[in-house]
Design an enzyme around this catalytic site. Structure first.
Site, PDB file in Angstrom:
ATOM      1  N   HIS A   1       1.981   4.532  -2.869  1.00  0.00           N
ATOM      2  CA  HIS A   1       2.190   5.969  -2.684  1.00  0.00           C
ATOM      3  C   HIS A   1       3.591   6.371  -3.124  1.00  0.00           C
ATOM      4  O   HIS A   1       3.788   7.381  -3.815  1.00  0.00           O
ATOM      5  CB  HIS A   1       2.018   6.345  -1.202  1.00  0.00           C
ATOM      6  CG  HIS A   1       0.626   6.205  -0.679  1.00  0.00           C
ATOM      7  ND1 HIS A   1      -0.474   6.762  -1.298  1.00  0.00           N
ATOM      8  CD2 HIS A   1       0.150   5.595   0.446  1.00  0.00           C
ATOM      9  CE1 HIS A   1      -1.570   6.497  -0.590  1.00  0.00           C
ATOM     10  NE2 HIS A   1      -1.208   5.787   0.462  1.00  0.00           N
TER      11      HIS A   1
ATOM     12  N   HIS B   1       0.844  -1.206   0.000  1.00  0.00           N
ATOM     13  CA  HIS B   1       0.000   0.000   0.000  1.00  0.00           C
ATOM     14  C   HIS B   1       0.877   1.254   0.000  1.00  0.00           C
ATOM     15  O   HIS B   1       0.689   2.163  -0.819  1.00  0.00           O
ATOM     16  CB  HIS B   1      -0.911  -0.011   1.231  1.00  0.00           C
ATOM     17  CG  HIS B   1      -1.728   1.230   1.396  1.00  0.00           C
ATOM     18  ND1 HIS B   1      -3.044   1.320   1.010  1.00  0.00           N
ATOM     19  CD2 HIS B   1      -1.412   2.453   1.924  1.00  0.00           C
ATOM     20  CE1 HIS B   1      -3.497   2.538   1.267  1.00  0.00           C
ATOM     21  NE2 HIS B   1      -2.532   3.235   1.833  1.00  0.00           N
ATOM     22  N   GLU B   2       1.835   1.297   0.928  1.00  0.00           N
ATOM     23  CA  GLU B   2       2.712   2.460   1.013  1.00  0.00           C
ATOM     24  C   GLU B   2       3.634   2.540  -0.198  1.00  0.00           C
ATOM     25  O   GLU B   2       3.993   3.634  -0.633  1.00  0.00           O
ATOM     26  CB  GLU B   2       3.524   2.407   2.307  1.00  0.00           C
ATOM     27  CG  GLU B   2       2.694   2.471   3.575  1.00  0.00           C
ATOM     28  CD  GLU B   2       1.812   3.716   3.653  1.00  0.00           C
ATOM     29  OE1 GLU B   2       2.252   4.791   3.167  1.00  0.00           O
ATOM     30  OE2 GLU B   2       0.693   3.619   4.176  1.00  0.00           O
TER      31      GLU B   2
END
Length: 377
Positions: free
Chosen positions: A29, A25-26
């Site tokens: 980003h 998920h990170e």
């Protein structure tokens, strides 16, 4: 007698589920930020004091925090929770400021923020696509094969050979569609649209409630119509079709999540069904005990949950940032710093209250409150 996967297996399974999902998920980003020239100061798996890490040649600190319940990527210049420019940001040298998150146009910031939840959905699509290729997909048509005596279906006059084309206004194509719809609606009255021969029928039916307990002692309430399929039809999909099937399965899962959340909000389902990290850890251990395929499927479900939750328009979550970016795009200027500050304080309070609530639910699901009541009594 119920089984237990044990504390060690539960912790291992929890790490196998949450760790990679938070990292990816990170990473979503991070990759989107890199694509737009934003420097990342830190990439952390877990919160709190750093227990291990290293700094790469771009100056990004990759680290592990002692509390493994999440993670974050902190972009250069991101000096406050709301990500707003401030005096410290303005004081940065121009070339450094150009590589900060706040210096980018709103559409780029929105893509960077949305990349995390999108990554979660992509993970689930890949997993579902792989399972569809390896094991096939249930394509049994929504045709009644058998009708249980004295069931809601029998009371509604359904017969073998009837094709259910819709329930509650929602189209039904396969028996899986029927199962997903009825399971979430125990005790509810719904409308059925049925094809029989050359004609169409409409029936009202109140679904029965089936209470089941699995081998680990978890209790589930399921809606039941009282029908069975005809001959099961499973179709294996090729590599070209697999992503399409993965997208369909993610969409179906999201729809079920939204249905369930709506039922909890409206009081049709008990709020104690909301769970948090402790319950996720327990379920992860149970899925690992059942086998690797079950654990991988569970990872896909949790990944969809993470993506969905992060897109909720709550300040402090990705969806909250996206909401303010949408307002900024319409107004042609950012929301005022004071409004943002109070919104993010409120969002933090909501998230903390929710964390306490779901933890209370989790401990109750593990029997803690009954045990304490027994000791007091």
């Amino acid at each position: 007698m119920t089984e237990s996967p044990g504390i060690l297996m539960t912790l291992v399974a929890f790490a196998l589920v949450l760790g990679p999902l938070v990292f990816l998920h990170e990473l979503g980003h991070y990759v989107a930020g890199r694509a737009f020239g934003v420097k990342a100061d830190a990439f952390s798996i877990g919160f709190g004091r750093e227990i291990a890490g290293f700094t790469d040649r771009r100056g990004t600190r990759w680290k592990f925090g002692w509390l493994p319940l999440g993670g974050y990527v902190r972009f250069s210049g991101d000096m406050n929770p709301a990500g707003q420019p401030d005096a410290e940001w303005l004081a940065m040298p121009a070339d450094e400021r150009a590589r900060t998150f706040q210096s980018k146009p709103v559409w780029q910031r929105a893509i960077i923020v949305a990349a995390g939840p999108v990554t979660n959905f992509l993970i689930a699509i890949v997993i579902f696509a792989g399972l569809a290729t390896l094991y096939g997909v249930n394509k049994t048509p929504s045709v009644v094969g058998v009708v249980a005596p004295q069931s809601p279906a029998a009371e509604a006059g359904l017969r073998p050979g009837d094709r259910i084309t819709a329930m509650g206004g929602r189209p039904m194509t396969t028996f899986t569609d029927l199962a997903e719809y009825t399971t979430l609606r125990p005790g509810e009255t719904v409308s059925l649209w049925v094809q029989r021969g050359g004609g169409d029928l409409k029936r009202k039916v109140t679904l029965s409630t089936l209470v089941e307990r699995d081998r680990f002692g978890n209790e589930y309430r399921r809606g039941q119509l009282g029908i069975g399929p005809g001959t099961p039809v499973y179709k294996r999909v090729n590599i070209v079709q697999a992503p399409v099937e993965g997208v369909r399965m993610v969409g179906s899962t999201l729809r079920s999540m939204i249905d369930g959340l709506g039922q909890i909000i409206t009081g049709r389902r008990p709020v104690d069904e909301l769970g948090g990290p402790i319950r996720i850890a327990g379920l992860a251990g149970q899925q690992l005990a059942m086998g690797p395929v079950e654990l991988v499927f569970f990872i896909a479900l949790i990944s969809i949950n993470l993506g969905f939750i992060n897109l909720l328009p709550v300040p402090m979550l990705d969806g909250g940032h996206l909401f303010f970016y949408a307002v900024e795009a319409v107004r042609r200027r950012p929301v005022g710093p004071q409004v943002m500050e109070w919104a993010f304080r409120g969002g933090l309070a909501v998230l903390l209250a929710l964390f306490v609530f779901v933890t209370f639910n989790d401990l109750g699901a593990f029997g803690l409150w009954h045990g304490i009541a027994g000791l007091i009594g």
